[in-house]
Motif scaffolding. Structure first.
Motif, PDB file in Angstrom:
ATOM      1  N   LYS A  92       0.833  -1.217   0.000  1.00 20.73           N
ATOM      2  CA  LYS A  92       0.000   0.000   0.000  1.00 20.73           C
ATOM      3  C   LYS A  92       0.859   1.255   0.000  1.00 20.73           C
ATOM      4  CE  LYS A  92      -4.362  -1.480   1.966  1.00 20.73           C
ATOM      5  NZ  LYS A  92      -5.382  -1.187   2.968  1.00 20.73           N
ATOM      6  N   VAL A  95       2.280   1.883  -3.471  1.00 21.89           N
ATOM      7  CA  VAL A  95       1.294   2.474  -4.378  1.00 21.89           C
ATOM      8  C   VAL A  95       1.106   3.955  -4.059  1.00 21.89           C
ATOM      9  CG1 VAL A  95      -1.151   2.491  -5.032  1.00 21.89           C
ATOM     10  CG2 VAL A  95       0.094   0.326  -4.900  1.00 21.89           C
ATOM     11  N   LYS A  96       0.917   4.272  -2.785  1.00 19.81           N
ATOM     12  CA  LYS A  96       0.688   5.671  -2.382  1.00 19.81           C
ATOM     13  C   LYS A  96       1.877   6.561  -2.724  1.00 19.81           C
ATOM     14  CE  LYS A  96      -3.411   5.778  -0.541  1.00 19.81           C
ATOM     15  NZ  LYS A  96      -4.471   6.593  -1.100  1.00 19.81           N
ATOM     16  N   CYS A  97       3.078   5.996  -2.673  1.00 21.14           N
ATOM     17  CA  CYS A  97       4.274   6.762  -3.030  1.00 21.14           C
ATOM     18  C   CYS A  97       4.523   6.765  -4.542  1.00 21.14           C
ATOM     19  CB  CYS A  97       5.494   6.180  -2.307  1.00 21.14           C
ATOM     20  SG  CYS A  97       5.445   6.376  -0.521  1.00 21.14           S
ATOM     21  N   GLN A  98       3.666   6.109  -5.262  1.00 18.04           N
ATOM     22  CA  GLN A  98       3.723   6.007  -6.723  1.00 18.04           C
ATOM     23  C   GLN A  98       4.971   5.286  -7.228  1.00 18.04           C
ATOM     24  OE1 GLN A  98       3.075  10.036  -8.085  1.00 18.04           O
ATOM     25  NE2 GLN A  98       0.913   9.969  -7.523  1.00 18.04           N
ATOM     26  N   TYR A  99       5.409   4.280  -6.463  1.00 22.72           N
ATOM     27  CA  TYR A  99       6.528   3.440  -6.880  1.00 22.72           C
ATOM     28  C   TYR A  99       6.035   2.173  -7.561  1.00 22.72           C
ATOM     29  CZ  TYR A  99       8.940   6.163  -3.228  1.00 22.72           C
ATOM     30  OH  TYR A  99       9.439   7.154  -2.435  1.00 22.72           O
ATOM     31  N   ASP A 101       2.592   0.383  -9.643  1.00 23.43           N
ATOM     32  CA  ASP A 101       1.285   0.618 -10.256  1.00 23.43           C
ATOM     33  C   ASP A 101       0.219  -0.192  -9.514  1.00 23.43           C
ATOM     34  OD1 ASP A 101       0.386  -1.876 -12.116  1.00 23.43           O
ATOM     35  OD2 ASP A 101       2.575  -1.662 -12.163  1.00 23.43           O
ATOM     36  N   ILE A 102      -0.972   0.319  -9.521  1.00 20.20           N
ATOM     37  CA  ILE A 102      -2.051  -0.244  -8.704  1.00 20.20           C
ATOM     38  C   ILE A 102      -2.415  -1.663  -9.129  1.00 20.20           C
ATOM     39  CG2 ILE A 102      -4.014   0.697  -9.994  1.00 20.20           C
ATOM     40  CD1 ILE A 102      -5.084   1.390  -7.022  1.00 20.20           C
TER      41      ILE A 102
END
Length: 134
Positions: A92, A95-99, A101-102
């Motif tokens: 999670k 994903v939140k740090c944009q490292y 993809d969802i």
């Protein structure tokens, strides 16, 4: 698990849950190679360690089949405290740090849900996994 299938399990690497956990840890390793360098000793290290610890705990679980209490304790470690759920938390963050993809994160998260379910099933059917006393 059928009695026939269980008799084919000679070591922890034969466990389906171990195989899924190992493959998931390897996917996390490959995926985390693209994380930023500044995360090397934080998020990258944490997610790799927790994902690998699931496998290590399952290997130890397998070796503890002689003692019900010890077996259950190690299953609990693999499930909760030690690591499968922790790996989900790190996913999670990634994903939140944009490292990450969802969609990849969802697939990995789903794998850990499957692993957790299999561990819970082992816990509920503990006597099937214990070594028979001779």
């Amino acid at each position: 698990m059928t009695e026939n299938r269980q008799s084919l399990i000679n070591n922890h690497e034969d466990l389906e849950v171990y195989q899924i956990a190992f493959n998931t840890a390897m996917k996390i390793f490959e995926t985390s190679k693209s994380f930023p360098k500044e995360e090397t000793y934080s998020l990258t290290d944490q997610i790799r360690r927790s994902s690998r610890s699931v496998c290590a705990n399952l290997a130890e679980v397998w070796r503890r089949r002689r003692y019900k209490g010890s077996f259950l304790l190690r299953l609990n470690d693999a499930e909760a405290e030690a690591e499968a759920a922790e790996s989900q938390v790190w996913l999670k963050f990634a994903v939140k740090c944009q490292y990450l993809d969802i969609e990849t994160a969802r697939q990995l998260y789903s794998q850990y849900n499957q692993i957790l379910g299999m561990i819970v099933k082992m816990t509920k059917n503990v006597d099937k996994w214990l070594l028979k006393k001779t």
